[in-house]
Design a protein around this motif. Sequence first.
Motif, PDB file in Angstrom:
ATOM      1  N   PRO A   2      -4.667  -7.497  -3.732  1.00  0.00           N
ATOM      2  CA  PRO A   2      -3.305  -7.938  -3.664  1.00  0.00           C
ATOM      3  C   PRO A   2      -2.626  -8.209  -2.356  1.00  0.00           C
ATOM      4  O   PRO A   2      -2.840  -7.463  -1.239  1.00  0.00           O
ATOM      5  CB  PRO A   2      -2.423  -6.634  -4.293  1.00  0.00           C
ATOM      6  CG  PRO A   2      -3.623  -6.022  -5.014  1.00  0.00           C
ATOM      7  CD  PRO A   2      -4.987  -6.101  -4.007  1.00  0.00           C
ATOM      8  N   LEU A   3      -1.846  -9.057  -2.163  1.00  0.00           N
ATOM      9  CA  LEU A   3      -1.184  -9.686  -0.904  1.00  0.00           C
ATOM     10  C   LEU A   3       0.116  -8.461  -0.532  1.00  0.00           C
ATOM     11  O   LEU A   3       0.363  -8.172   0.566  1.00  0.00           O
ATOM     12  CB  LEU A   3      -0.507 -10.848  -1.082  1.00  0.00           C
ATOM     13  CG  LEU A   3      -1.505 -12.029  -1.024  1.00  0.00           C
ATOM     14  CD1 LEU A   3      -0.855 -13.256  -1.360  1.00  0.00           C
ATOM     15  CD2 LEU A   3      -1.698 -12.239   0.497  1.00  0.00           C
ATOM     16  N   ASP A   4       0.345  -7.676  -1.631  1.00  0.00           N
ATOM     17  CA  ASP A   4       1.107  -6.215  -1.305  1.00  0.00           C
ATOM     18  C   ASP A   4       0.423  -5.547  -0.131  1.00  0.00           C
ATOM     19  O   ASP A   4       1.066  -4.680   0.424  1.00  0.00           O
ATOM     20  CB  ASP A   4       1.516  -5.677  -2.337  1.00  0.00           C
ATOM     21  CG  ASP A   4       2.657  -6.461  -3.375  1.00  0.00           C
ATOM     22  OD1 ASP A   4       3.140  -7.336  -2.860  1.00  0.00           O
ATOM     23  OD2 ASP A   4       2.774  -6.039  -4.594  1.00  0.00           O
ATOM     24  N   ASP A   5      -0.766  -5.529  -0.280  1.00  0.00           N
ATOM     25  CA  ASP A   5      -1.717  -4.479   0.371  1.00  0.00           C
ATOM     26  C   ASP A   5      -1.983  -5.232   1.894  1.00  0.00           C
ATOM     27  O   ASP A   5      -3.019  -4.902   2.547  1.00  0.00           O
ATOM     28  CB  ASP A   5      -2.856  -4.125  -0.095  1.00  0.00           C
ATOM     29  CG  ASP A   5      -2.627  -3.261  -1.142  1.00  0.00           C
ATOM     30  OD1 ASP A   5      -1.311  -3.008  -1.285  1.00  0.00           O
ATOM     31  OD2 ASP A   5      -3.338  -3.225  -2.327  1.00  0.00           O
ATOM     32  N   TYR A   6      -1.256  -6.458   2.261  1.00  0.00           N
ATOM     33  CA  TYR A   6      -1.816  -7.474   3.233  1.00  0.00           C
ATOM     34  C   TYR A   6      -2.143  -6.635   4.739  1.00  0.00           C
ATOM     35  O   TYR A   6      -3.083  -6.754   5.077  1.00  0.00           O
ATOM     36  CB  TYR A   6      -0.673  -8.455   3.359  1.00  0.00           C
ATOM     37  CG  TYR A   6      -1.240  -9.519   4.549  1.00  0.00           C
ATOM     38  CD1 TYR A   6      -1.852 -10.586   4.184  1.00  0.00           C
ATOM     39  CD2 TYR A   6      -0.709  -9.500   5.631  1.00  0.00           C
ATOM     40  CE1 TYR A   6      -2.215 -11.656   5.016  1.00  0.00           C
ATOM     41  CE2 TYR A   6      -1.072 -10.271   6.975  1.00  0.00           C
ATOM     42  CZ  TYR A   6      -1.655 -11.357   6.297  1.00  0.00           C
ATOM     43  OH  TYR A   6      -2.147 -12.520   7.311  1.00  0.00           O
ATOM     44  N   SER A   7      -1.154  -5.928   4.995  1.00  0.00           N
ATOM     45  CA  SER A   7      -1.095  -5.331   6.366  1.00  0.00           C
ATOM     46  C   SER A   7      -2.269  -4.259   6.405  1.00  0.00           C
ATOM     47  O   SER A   7      -3.048  -3.882   7.623  1.00  0.00           O
ATOM     48  CB  SER A   7       0.073  -4.526   6.856  1.00  0.00           C
ATOM     49  OG  SER A   7       1.135  -5.352   6.809  1.00  0.00           O
ATOM     50  N   GLU A   8      -2.752  -3.770   5.520  1.00  0.00           N
ATOM     51  CA  GLU A   8      -3.878  -2.619   5.551  1.00  0.00           C
ATOM     52  C   GLU A   8      -5.196  -3.321   5.024  1.00  0.00           C
ATOM     53  O   GLU A   8      -6.076  -2.799   5.771  1.00  0.00           O
ATOM     54  CB  GLU A   8      -3.600  -1.426   4.070  1.00  0.00           C
ATOM     55  CG  GLU A   8      -2.298  -0.596   4.321  1.00  0.00           C
ATOM     56  CD  GLU A   8      -0.904  -1.392   4.330  1.00  0.00           C
ATOM     57  OE1 GLU A   8      -1.025  -1.995   2.972  1.00  0.00           O
ATOM     58  OE2 GLU A   8      -0.176  -1.356   5.024  1.00  0.00           O
ATOM     59  N   LYS A   9      -5.331  -4.161   4.249  1.00  0.00           N
ATOM     60  CA  LYS A   9      -6.424  -4.539   3.814  1.00  0.00           C
ATOM     61  C   LYS A   9      -7.090  -6.024   4.284  1.00  0.00           C
ATOM     62  O   LYS A   9      -8.074  -6.380   3.973  1.00  0.00           O
ATOM     63  CB  LYS A   9      -6.428  -4.821   2.119  1.00  0.00           C
ATOM     64  CG  LYS A   9      -6.263  -3.401   1.505  1.00  0.00           C
ATOM     65  CD  LYS A   9      -7.372  -2.693   1.367  1.00  0.00           C
ATOM     66  CE  LYS A   9      -7.263  -1.189   0.615  1.00  0.00           C
ATOM     67  NZ  LYS A   9      -6.778  -1.288  -0.617  1.00  0.00           N
ATOM     68  N   TYR A  10      -6.182  -6.837   4.815  1.00  0.00           N
ATOM     69  CA  TYR A  10      -6.555  -8.081   5.227  1.00  0.00           C
ATOM     70  C   TYR A  10      -7.043  -8.024   6.847  1.00  0.00           C
ATOM     71  O   TYR A  10      -6.335  -6.913   7.512  1.00  0.00           O
ATOM     72  CB  TYR A  10      -5.267  -8.984   5.101  1.00  0.00           C
ATOM     73  CG  TYR A  10      -5.177  -9.509   3.656  1.00  0.00           C
ATOM     74  CD1 TYR A  10      -5.010  -8.707   2.358  1.00  0.00           C
ATOM     75  CD2 TYR A  10      -5.352 -10.840   3.177  1.00  0.00           C
ATOM     76  CE1 TYR A  10      -4.840  -9.097   1.394  1.00  0.00           C
ATOM     77  CE2 TYR A  10      -5.138 -11.346   1.994  1.00  0.00           C
ATOM     78  CZ  TYR A  10      -5.124 -10.485   0.909  1.00  0.00           C
ATOM     79  OH  TYR A  10      -5.142 -10.768  -0.478  1.00  0.00           O
TER      80      TYR A  10
END
Length: 623
Positions: A188-196
């Motif tokens: 999910p893009l809500d997790d952008y800073s952690e997962k991307y």
Amino acid sequence: MKKIVTAISGVVIGFLLATVFFADFTDIGPKSVADSNEKSNSEKVYVPFGEKDEYYLFASGGHSGQMFIYGVPSMRHIRTVPVFSQDSATGYGWDKETKEMLGGYTWGDLHHPAFSETDGDYDGKYMFATDVGNSRAAVMNLETFTVKDIISIPNTSGPHCAMFVTENTEYMFLPTRFAVPIGHKYEPLDDYSEKYRGVMSAVTFDEKNEKLGIAYQIALPPWSYDLSDAGKKMSKDWAVITTYNTEEATTNLEINASQADRDFILLFNWKEIEKMVENGQYDEVEGQKMIFPEKHKGAMYLIPVAKSPHGVDVTPDGTRFIASGKLAPAMTVFSFEKAFKAIENKEFAGERNGIPILNYESVMEREANPENALGPLHTQFDDEGMAYTTMFISSEIVKWDPNTGETLDRVPVQYSPGHSVAAEGDTVSPDGKYIVALNKIAKDSFLSVGPSHPESMQLIDLSQEKMEVIQTAPVNPEPHYAQMIKADKINTITVYPKDEANPNAVYSLEDTRIERKGNEVHAYGIAMRSKFVFDVNTERPDVIEVNEGDKVTIHLTNIDLDQDITHGFAINGYDLNIEIQPGQTNTVEFVADKAGTFPVYCTNFCSALHQEMTGYLLVKPKN
Ligand SMILES: [Cu+2]
């Protein structure tokens, strides 16, 4: 009477001749010729028949996926070389080898071309390119102007700024334009800073086997990485890349990725990173050696830069790098020496994702701010180290002195230049004769071809006091970057050498044959002026007969070992066409899934009897 007419016409013709040869046309057009011995602009770009251009210009073909080859100074389009997209003119993407190389993709977005280098100079051997559309990298051999290898770059989406090549083609670094989760997994893009992540790859080239590879990857923060350059001379172990969207915005980037006043330049030492990899400082992820900067520390630094930068360019002497915010009015000159000192003294102002941030003031040498110039995108250099920066918004190229920041000259271009390319521009010794503006918009510069107008490239003469546009050429969508190389550095071959070790090659008519194994048919044929021979020992050597459902493989060798005798081979109605260059062996594979009678013919005009260079594919129906 007749005599009088003759006499009068003689006077008139004499006058006309005098007008043609002696009139001063110098007030027509922008050029003012002070000295009649000086060449006019049209003479400067005119290359008479029999003579050749002085430079090759390799322009990226953008979303055509191809490379456009131009001659400079004529600015004539000489050839389109297919790279990332199919091209029916050359059969690229239909023959077995190139079809496999394209990997099932039908289009590409070729952004940045780069020549192979030896000691920081173009060596004329290979051209590399990246595909933003489908995240691939390619290498073209410059003896044949054909692509030899294409690789897909895993964990990356849109390697925009690369290729840029280190001094001896050790690596090409491919950072990513779009951050994605490693392995392209759903997150999910809500997790952008952690997962991307914004993964950068160190691509290698094995010249002996003409193969590209990936040495390692770096899981950089989830930012967009734009342009880049390798260090030179004193900075040769280093490289620089611009970043934007360090805000880590996930929507409406036009606004949200321009919030912060500064983004960063990533400065890294690839020699040190190479050592880290040798010492096992990486994780094995998705089959790649992946360096995580927050865990595998060292060799990478961030330098604040005016927001949303595009270009970052290393000076030919390798002492400085120049970057600009693309919405800013100024260019910043950064010093490698100052950066090295700051790193040595650990003068850090915090970190992002484990990467230390250097102070802008401690690395910056000066800002250059030409009056009313707006939108600096990309900088090239001449033989005296002077800088030429494209101004996208104010539609001009500004010449300035990186040593003082002083504006020296400026020339308007039509319109909105993205990149520019100088003669031998990215080497340690640019030539300084020409620079070409790659204009994004040409608005009404050429005959109309409907609502969508062509882009343009404009040649600028640098050899006189004032810069001047001396030629304009329309160009297909869409050149992003280009490279200009001295023509005598490229040595092409005229005929492919005989390859007796190739089991598919056939050089004498007696060896032509059609072999059947079950439902597989292999033809070992010859293309020659002006016929196809698939099996010399049959009543009709130019006919292949198969059964519906057969898997058919046709190998063709062009035995016309003469300059420029290229043949094509098309099967009418089967959507197949390949090219066979002089001496080359090429293969086409297909399933004969349509029963019927299908003419085959040579598609590449080869002789007076080219029209007769035909045959038949007969596909016998199943029942
Ligand atoms: Cu032919």
